[in-house]
Design a protein around this motif. Sequence first.
Motif, mmCIF file in Angstrom:
data_model
loop_
_atom_site.group_PDB
_atom_site.id
_atom_site.type_symbol
_atom_site.label_atom_id
_atom_site.label_comp_id
_atom_site.label_asym_id
_atom_site.label_seq_id
_atom_site.Cartn_x
_atom_site.Cartn_y
_atom_site.Cartn_z
ATOM 1 N N GLU A 12 33.619 45.318 37.645
ATOM 2 C CA GLU A 12 34.461 44.541 38.555
ATOM 3 C C GLU A 12 34.273 43.039 38.304
ATOM 4 O O GLU A 12 33.184 42.487 38.533
ATOM 5 N N PHE A 13 35.335 42.400 37.857
ATOM 6 C CA PHE A 13 35.312 40.955 37.623
ATOM 7 C C PHE A 13 35.899 40.283 38.851
ATOM 8 O O PHE A 13 37.087 40.395 39.134
ATOM 9 N N HIS A 14 35.035 39.598 39.572
ATOM 10 C CA HIS A 14 35.281 39.231 40.958
ATOM 11 C C HIS A 14 35.162 37.718 41.163
ATOM 12 O O HIS A 14 34.090 37.150 40.987
ATOM 13 N N ARG A 15 36.284 37.100 41.480
ATOM 14 C CA ARG A 15 36.277 35.686 41.856
ATOM 15 C C ARG A 15 36.146 35.630 43.372
ATOM 16 O O ARG A 15 37.064 35.962 44.107
ATOM 17 N N ARG A 24 37.815 27.140 41.416
ATOM 18 C CA ARG A 24 38.076 27.710 40.096
ATOM 19 C C ARG A 24 39.420 28.422 40.097
ATOM 20 O O ARG A 24 39.641 29.346 40.881
ATOM 21 N N SER A 25 40.304 27.988 39.231
ATOM 22 C CA SER A 25 41.657 28.556 39.208
ATOM 23 C C SER A 25 41.635 29.985 38.700
ATOM 24 O O SER A 25 40.742 30.398 37.955
ATOM 25 N N ALA A 26 42.654 30.728 39.111
ATOM 26 C CA ALA A 26 42.777 32.111 38.655
ATOM 27 C C ALA A 26 42.947 32.157 37.142
ATOM 28 O O ALA A 26 42.372 33.029 36.469
ATOM 29 N N GLU A 56 38.775 34.045 31.096
ATOM 30 C CA GLU A 56 37.463 34.420 30.570
ATOM 31 C C GLU A 56 37.290 35.937 30.579
ATOM 32 O O GLU A 56 36.685 36.517 29.676
ATOM 33 N N VAL A 57 37.871 36.578 31.603
ATOM 34 C CA VAL A 57 37.774 38.035 31.705
ATOM 35 C C VAL A 57 38.471 38.711 30.527
ATOM 36 O O VAL A 57 38.028 39.748 30.035
ATOM 37 N N VAL A 58 39.572 38.116 30.059
ATOM 38 C CA VAL A 58 40.310 38.672 28.920
ATOM 39 C C VAL A 58 39.377 38.884 27.732
ATOM 40 O O VAL A 58 39.395 39.936 27.086
ATOM 41 N N LYS A 59 38.554 37.886 27.448
ATOM 42 C CA LYS A 59 37.677 37.941 26.271
ATOM 43 C C LYS A 59 36.658 39.082 26.371
ATOM 44 O O LYS A 59 36.440 39.825 25.414
ATOM 45 N N VAL A 60 36.053 39.223 27.543
ATOM 46 C CA VAL A 60 35.027 40.260 27.677
ATOM 47 C C VAL A 60 35.644 41.649 27.796
ATOM 48 O O VAL A 60 35.017 42.644 27.421
#
Length: 231
Positions: A153-156, A164-166, A172-176
């Motif tokens: 779960e990648f959680h802002r 921090r903008s969406a 950053e989530v795209v890369k991981v």
Amino acid sequence: MSTVSKLQIAVDVVEEAHALSIAGMVDNACRSGKIDCGRIIIEAGTPLIKLFGMQIIAKMKVASPTTLLMADLKIADVGQLEASLAYSFHADSVSVLALAPRSTVLSVLKTGKEFNRGVVVDFIGVSDLRAKVEDIARGVIEVGFPEEHLVFEFHRGIDEEKGRSAEEFFGEVVKVSEYLRGVLPKAQIAVAGGITPGLKREIESWLTADIYIVGRYITANPTLEKILEFF
């Protein structure tokens, strides 16, 4: 990798009747065929569990037995104890903080494997996302935890949304996520943090998430129409 995304409703309210009414509404919609039960998850939110204790997990399950129930414990210590308690109160999955000690994360994974239930690793607050994802992935393989029961779960967080903008966060989530799809292809990727129908469409242009976690947009004024906007 899932081809059709799921919706997880984060019931972060602090009134028991409100929480149970949301769960009941979802259950009724599932039973009537208005919602595909296989595409929806109810989350017993952290504030709700802190206020009412583990018993609220069982009550939520009674209110919506047709759906999967995630207990958002955000476990940081005593992983085996907290996870086993939540599973005993009929949670289908529990969350553990990626920032917790590695021994705690492994303990939750081992407990989830023992109970044949799900584990959600919540990456809220993680600064070096790639390094932490790689470390958790190694732990999953080490424990032999079933990938199909695992969610990253990648959680802002709500407080983090203010600074921090969406686009920055989910970029950053795209890369991981590309790395994850390679090493744990059956694990699910969830995204959370101020998700609205519009933001969901934006995220879909960046990455393929398996689960979209939505809280305030639905729970502030819960209606079937709001839920259906995500399908």
